[in-house]
Design a protein around this motif. Sequence first.
Motif, PDB file in Angstrom:
ATOM      1  N   ASN A  20      -4.800  36.986  10.056  1.00 61.59           N
ATOM      2  CA  ASN A  20      -4.013  36.749   8.846  1.00 61.59           C
ATOM      3  C   ASN A  20      -4.783  36.159   7.870  1.00 61.59           C
ATOM      4  OD1 ASN A  20      -1.511  37.463   9.976  1.00 61.59           O
ATOM      5  ND2 ASN A  20      -1.177  35.550  11.038  1.00 61.59           N
ATOM      6  N   ALA A  21      -6.141  35.874   8.125  1.00 63.75           N
ATOM      7  CA  ALA A  21      -6.902  35.339   7.057  1.00 63.75           C
ATOM      8  C   ALA A  21      -7.163  36.183   5.825  1.00 63.75           C
ATOM      9  CB  ALA A  21      -8.282  35.092   7.645  1.00 63.75           C
ATOM     10  N   PHE A  22      -7.328  35.470   4.656  1.00 59.41           N
ATOM     11  CA  PHE A  22      -7.539  36.138   3.370  1.00 59.41           C
ATOM     12  C   PHE A  22      -8.448  37.162   3.480  1.00 59.41           C
ATOM     13  CE2 PHE A  22      -9.249  36.050  -0.976  1.00 59.41           C
ATOM     14  CZ  PHE A  22      -8.155  36.559  -1.511  1.00 59.41           C
ATOM     15  N   ALA A  23      -9.737  36.844   4.112  1.00 58.49           N
ATOM     16  CA  ALA A  23     -10.909  37.589   4.347  1.00 58.49           C
ATOM     17  C   ALA A  23     -10.669  38.867   5.075  1.00 58.49           C
ATOM     18  CB  ALA A  23     -12.051  36.894   4.789  1.00 58.49           C
ATOM     19  N   VAL A  24      -9.584  38.951   5.903  1.00 61.42           N
ATOM     20  CA  VAL A  24      -9.342  40.096   6.768  1.00 61.42           C
ATOM     21  C   VAL A  24      -8.706  41.227   5.999  1.00 61.42           C
ATOM     22  CG1 VAL A  24      -8.491  40.905   9.049  1.00 61.42           C
ATOM     23  CG2 VAL A  24      -9.584  38.792   9.105  1.00 61.42           C
TER      24      VAL A  24
ATOM     25  N   ASP B 226     -18.681  27.695   0.171  1.00 61.34           N
ATOM     26  CA  ASP B 226     -17.076  28.026  -0.115  1.00 61.34           C
ATOM     27  C   ASP B 226     -16.155  27.911   0.935  1.00 61.34           C
ATOM     28  OD1 ASP B 226     -18.264  27.799  -2.603  1.00 61.34           O
ATOM     29  OD2 ASP B 226     -18.351  30.210  -2.809  1.00 61.34           O
ATOM     30  N   ILE B 227     -14.952  27.923   0.618  1.00 58.14           N
ATOM     31  CA  ILE B 227     -13.690  27.835   1.381  1.00 58.14           C
ATOM     32  C   ILE B 227     -12.689  28.618   0.482  1.00 58.14           C
ATOM     33  CG2 ILE B 227     -12.797  25.782   0.654  1.00 58.14           C
ATOM     34  CD1 ILE B 227     -11.535  25.527   3.211  1.00 58.14           C
ATOM     35  N   TYR B 228     -11.976  29.780   1.152  1.00 55.26           N
ATOM     36  CA  TYR B 228     -11.176  30.506   0.226  1.00 55.26           C
ATOM     37  C   TYR B 228      -9.907  29.601  -0.124  1.00 55.26           C
ATOM     38  CZ  TYR B 228     -13.989  34.517   1.607  1.00 55.26           C
ATOM     39  OH  TYR B 228     -15.001  35.516   1.807  1.00 55.26           O
ATOM     40  N   LEU B 229      -9.841  29.134  -1.271  1.00 54.79           N
ATOM     41  CA  LEU B 229      -8.616  28.199  -1.706  1.00 54.79           C
ATOM     42  C   LEU B 229      -7.489  28.952  -1.276  1.00 54.79           C
ATOM     43  CD1 LEU B 229     -10.212  26.223  -4.992  1.00 54.79           C
ATOM     44  CD2 LEU B 229      -9.821  25.235  -2.380  1.00 54.79           C
ATOM     45  N   LYS B 230      -7.319  30.134  -1.846  1.00 54.05           N
ATOM     46  CA  LYS B 230      -6.023  30.840  -1.740  1.00 54.05           C
ATOM     47  C   LYS B 230      -5.793  31.039  -0.291  1.00 54.05           C
ATOM     48  CE  LYS B 230      -3.985  35.190  -3.326  1.00 54.05           C
ATOM     49  NZ  LYS B 230      -4.337  36.742  -3.768  1.00 54.05           N
ATOM     50  N   GLU B 231      -6.507  30.699   0.606  1.00 59.38           N
ATOM     51  CA  GLU B 231      -6.116  30.679   1.911  1.00 59.38           C
ATOM     52  C   GLU B 231      -5.379  29.453   2.292  1.00 59.38           C
ATOM     53  OE1 GLU B 231      -5.966  32.641   5.379  1.00 59.38           O
ATOM     54  OE2 GLU B 231      -7.852  33.155   4.361  1.00 59.38           O
TER      55      GLU B 231
ATOM     56  N   TRP C 255      -0.714  24.847  -9.525  1.00 59.08           N
ATOM     57  CA  TRP C 255      -1.311  24.130  -8.527  1.00 59.08           C
ATOM     58  C   TRP C 255      -2.550  23.773  -9.096  1.00 59.08           C
ATOM     59  CZ3 TRP C 255      -6.376  24.961  -6.284  1.00 59.08           C
ATOM     60  CH2 TRP C 255      -6.524  24.285  -5.331  1.00 59.08           C
ATOM     61  N   TYR C 256      -3.874  24.819  -9.807  1.00 58.08           N
ATOM     62  CA  TYR C 256      -4.816  24.307 -10.278  1.00 58.08           C
ATOM     63  C   TYR C 256      -4.855  23.133 -11.377  1.00 58.08           C
ATOM     64  CZ  TYR C 256      -9.406  24.799 -12.041  1.00 58.08           C
ATOM     65  OH  TYR C 256     -10.849  24.628 -12.483  1.00 58.08           O
ATOM     66  N   GLY C 257      -3.491  23.357 -11.994  1.00 58.55           N
ATOM     67  CA  GLY C 257      -3.494  22.193 -13.177  1.00 58.55           C
ATOM     68  C   GLY C 257      -3.242  20.842 -12.478  1.00 58.55           C
ATOM     69  N   ARG C 258      -2.713  20.762 -11.287  1.00 58.10           N
ATOM     70  CA  ARG C 258      -2.192  19.572 -10.875  1.00 58.10           C
ATOM     71  C   ARG C 258      -3.665  19.001 -10.083  1.00 58.10           C
ATOM     72  NH1 ARG C 258       2.863  21.951  -8.834  1.00 58.10           N
ATOM     73  NH2 ARG C 258       1.492  22.483  -7.127  1.00 58.10           N
ATOM     74  N   PHE C 259      -4.143  19.855  -9.608  1.00 58.79           N
ATOM     75  CA  PHE C 259      -5.408  19.476  -8.556  1.00 58.79           C
ATOM     76  C   PHE C 259      -6.905  19.551  -9.333  1.00 58.79           C
ATOM     77  CE2 PHE C 259      -1.985  20.014  -5.865  1.00 58.79           C
ATOM     78  CZ  PHE C 259      -2.036  18.714  -5.168  1.00 58.79           C
TER      79      PHE C 259
ATOM     80  N   LEU D   8     -19.791  26.986   8.609  1.00 60.23           N
ATOM     81  CA  LEU D   8     -18.334  27.427   8.613  1.00 60.23           C
ATOM     82  C   LEU D   8     -17.897  27.784   7.382  1.00 60.23           C
ATOM     83  CD1 LEU D   8     -17.017  24.421  11.061  1.00 60.23           C
ATOM     84  CD2 LEU D   8     -17.524  26.867  11.576  1.00 60.23           C
ATOM     85  N   GLY D   9     -18.715  27.862   6.241  1.00 58.78           N
ATOM     86  CA  GLY D   9     -18.197  28.479   4.960  1.00 58.78           C
ATOM     87  C   GLY D   9     -17.477  29.713   5.126  1.00 58.78           C
ATOM     88  N   ASP D  10     -16.709  30.205   4.221  1.00 64.92           N
ATOM     89  CA  ASP D  10     -16.155  31.652   4.329  1.00 64.92           C
ATOM     90  C   ASP D  10     -16.805  32.479   3.850  1.00 64.92           C
ATOM     91  OD1 ASP D  10     -13.859  30.572   5.618  1.00 64.92           O
ATOM     92  OD2 ASP D  10     -12.647  30.266   3.868  1.00 64.92           O
ATOM     93  N   GLN D  11     -18.053  32.410   3.136  1.00 66.83           N
ATOM     94  CA  GLN D  11     -18.968  33.338   2.575  1.00 66.83           C
ATOM     95  C   GLN D  11     -20.167  32.929   3.154  1.00 66.83           C
ATOM     96  OE1 GLN D  11     -17.314  35.393   0.829  1.00 66.83           O
ATOM     97  NE2 GLN D  11     -18.714  36.270  -0.376  1.00 66.83           N
ATOM     98  N   LEU D  12     -20.906  34.181   3.466  1.00 65.07           N
ATOM     99  CA  LEU D  12     -22.169  34.104   4.061  1.00 65.07           C
ATOM    100  C   LEU D  12     -23.042  34.607   3.151  1.00 65.07           C
ATOM    101  CD1 LEU D  12     -23.993  33.847   6.533  1.00 65.07           C
ATOM    102  CD2 LEU D  12     -23.050  36.039   7.335  1.00 65.07           C
TER     103      LEU D  12
END
Length: 150
Positions: free
Chosen positions: A43-47, A79-84, A113-117, A138-142
Amino acid sequence: VLEHAPDPHALLHYLFQSIRPGGCILITVPNARGVSIRCRGKNAFAVVPPEHLSYFTTPALAKMVESEGFQVERQTTCDIYLKEWMHWLPGTRNPKEKSTAEEDTERDDYSRWYGRFSGNLALWAIGGINLALGVSGLGDQLVCVARKPL
């Protein structure tokens, strides 16, 4: 685009033949051992089948790049996929749970969300998380930088 290629070895071979000795390539692909895929699995965003035809780990990518004649200069994750992870934040929804009518509001949800954080504290925290993910692998991007020998 390596994860989209039907034959990643052939693409690397083509690149090796196309660049001058001493030339470099930069590869970024989703990390099969990244935190998002480890936690969310299929169910990951990258899959993203059928667009992503291959998934890579640090050792597998290095071995493939070297098998085509390149020398790995540097490899890291970032990085980490924030959308995830947005579906756990208040005021956002899981993209997998959206109806067609709700898909149009995804950009608005992200903007709110981005505006708040997006303050300095959040940017510092995200930078710290990305640093830790890079150090831990463990970053989401290699990311791989490889050079064609002279």
